[in-house]
Design a protein around this motif. Structure first.
Motif, PDB file in Angstrom:
ATOM      1  N   ALA A   1       6.716   3.130 -14.535  1.00 38.37           N
ATOM      2  CA  ALA A   1       5.360   3.348 -14.013  1.00 38.37           C
ATOM      3  C   ALA A   1       4.954   4.803 -13.806  1.00 38.37           C
ATOM      4  O   ALA A   1       3.976   5.139 -13.937  1.00 38.37           O
ATOM      5  N   ILE A   2       6.006   5.483 -13.222  1.00 35.84           N
ATOM      6  CA  ILE A   2       5.413   7.007 -12.984  1.00 35.84           C
ATOM      7  C   ILE A   2       5.374   7.775 -14.113  1.00 35.84           C
ATOM      8  O   ILE A   2       4.653   8.713 -14.258  1.00 35.84           O
ATOM      9  N   VAL A   3       6.080   7.549 -15.021  1.00 35.81           N
ATOM     10  CA  VAL A   3       5.810   8.135 -16.432  1.00 35.81           C
ATOM     11  C   VAL A   3       4.481   7.956 -17.098  1.00 35.81           C
ATOM     12  O   VAL A   3       3.873   9.039 -17.239  1.00 35.81           O
TER      13      VAL A   3
ATOM     14  N   SER B   1       0.948  -1.203   0.053  1.00 36.58           N
ATOM     15  CA  SER B   1       0.016   0.035   0.089  1.00 36.58           C
ATOM     16  C   SER B   1       0.796   0.976  -0.087  1.00 36.58           C
ATOM     17  O   SER B   1       0.611   2.380  -0.577  1.00 36.58           O
ATOM     18  N   GLY B   2       2.049   1.215   0.787  1.00 36.92           N
ATOM     19  CA  GLY B   2       2.799   2.301   0.793  1.00 36.92           C
ATOM     20  C   GLY B   2       3.710   2.538  -0.583  1.00 36.92           C
ATOM     21  O   GLY B   2       3.827   3.693  -0.923  1.00 36.92           O
ATOM     22  N   GLU B   3       3.917   1.485  -1.275  1.00 38.02           N
ATOM     23  CA  GLU B   3       4.644   1.509  -2.599  1.00 38.02           C
ATOM     24  C   GLU B   3       3.320   2.089  -3.408  1.00 38.02           C
ATOM     25  O   GLU B   3       3.907   2.879  -4.520  1.00 38.02           O
TER      26      GLU B   3
ATOM     27  N   GLY C   1       6.964  -4.691 -12.752  1.00 36.07           N
ATOM     28  CA  GLY C   1       8.169  -4.579 -11.794  1.00 36.07           C
ATOM     29  C   GLY C   1       8.007  -3.425 -10.906  1.00 36.07           C
ATOM     30  O   GLY C   1       8.979  -3.196 -10.079  1.00 36.07           O
ATOM     31  N   ALA C   2       6.785  -2.667 -10.996  1.00 33.42           N
ATOM     32  CA  ALA C   2       6.799  -1.431  -9.981  1.00 33.42           C
ATOM     33  C   ALA C   2       6.209  -1.891  -8.756  1.00 33.42           C
ATOM     34  O   ALA C   2       6.445  -0.559  -7.802  1.00 33.42           O
ATOM     35  N   GLY C   3       5.844  -2.806  -8.217  1.00 38.34           N
ATOM     36  CA  GLY C   3       5.440  -3.091  -7.057  1.00 38.34           C
ATOM     37  C   GLY C   3       3.964  -2.490  -6.809  1.00 38.34           C
ATOM     38  O   GLY C   3       3.205  -2.256  -7.814  1.00 38.34           O
TER      39      GLY C   3
ATOM     40  N   VAL D   1      -4.735   2.622 -12.472  1.00 37.36           N
ATOM     41  CA  VAL D   1      -3.642   2.172 -13.189  1.00 37.36           C
ATOM     42  C   VAL D   1      -2.409   1.683 -12.692  1.00 37.36           C
ATOM     43  O   VAL D   1      -1.806   0.775 -13.049  1.00 37.36           O
ATOM     44  N   ALA D   2      -2.255   2.124 -11.329  1.00 37.40           N
ATOM     45  CA  ALA D   2      -0.928   1.674 -10.580  1.00 37.40           C
ATOM     46  C   ALA D   2      -1.039   0.236 -10.092  1.00 37.40           C
ATOM     47  O   ALA D   2      -0.097  -0.532 -10.076  1.00 37.40           O
TER      48      ALA D   2
END
Length: 197
Positions: free
Chosen positions: A90-92, A22-24, A166-168, A158-159
């Motif tokens: 993932a952030i992009v 959840s933190g990730e 592999g973004a967690g 989307v996250a």
């Protein structure tokens, strides 16, 4: 049907991992929304002063929104510096998805400010910047906040797919549950993501 609690798939370590994931998840979404705000606020202010650019820029942002998230993650795998595996692509991708609601919220909010109020501010001796900061932005804030809410909910959803590269985040449980046909693990990822959204 057994009423045993906790269910067989639950163990103490899972609760700790849910908190970690959840933190990730929150970190991914928070970083992406912060970057999207840093891009969309100046860009939105710029295009609100140049209406002929609003259409093309919003059209590009709308086009990005229509591309399936898994396809964007796949495309970013091959992009140098911004792509590959992990949190950066993932952030992009999450930032790209957040741009449209934020831009649309700001541009729409600024367009709805009555011209008479801007003229009244100028008549009181306010500079253009002061009119923007003291009149236009406060009146546009509700619409911008609505765009921020939409962007955040989209980002949280989307996250979950970002785990595929592999973004967690909470999507790890969903993909693990699908791979092992374990509904409990799927719920361990889906329910906290829904709660966050």
């Amino acid at each position: 049907m057994s009423s045993r609690w906790p269910p067989a798939w639950w163990d103490g370590a899972l609760a700790g991992e849910i908190l970690q994931r959840s933190g990730e998840h929150l970190l991914l979404v928070g970083t992406a929304i912060g970057l999207a705000l840093a891009i969309s606020l100046p860009l939105g202010l710029w295009i609100s002063r140049r209406p002929r650019w609003a259409g093309p820029i919003l059209a590009v942002a709308s086009t990005v929104q229509t591309v399936p998230s898994l396809a964007i993650f796949g495309l970013l795998l091959t992009v140098p510096l911004l792509g590959g595996i992990g949190t950066t692509p993932a952030i992009v991708a999450l930032t790209l998805y957040a741009l449209l609601p934020l831009l649309r919220g700001l541009v729409t909010g600024l367009a709805q400010v009555p011209p008479g109020l801007k003229e009244a501010g100028q008549a009181l001796g306010l500079s253009g910047r002061q009119v923007l900061l003291r009149v236009e932005l406060p009146l546009a804030l509700p619409t911008l906040m609505a765009g921020l809410r939409v962007a955040t909910v989209i980002g949280v959803g989307v996250a979950t797919i970002a785990a595929a590269i592999g973004a967690g985040g909470l999507g790890v449980f969903i993909f693990r549950g699908i791979a092992t046909v374990n509904n409990g693990l799927i719920l361990a990822g889906a329910l906290p993501a829904a709660a966050i959204a």
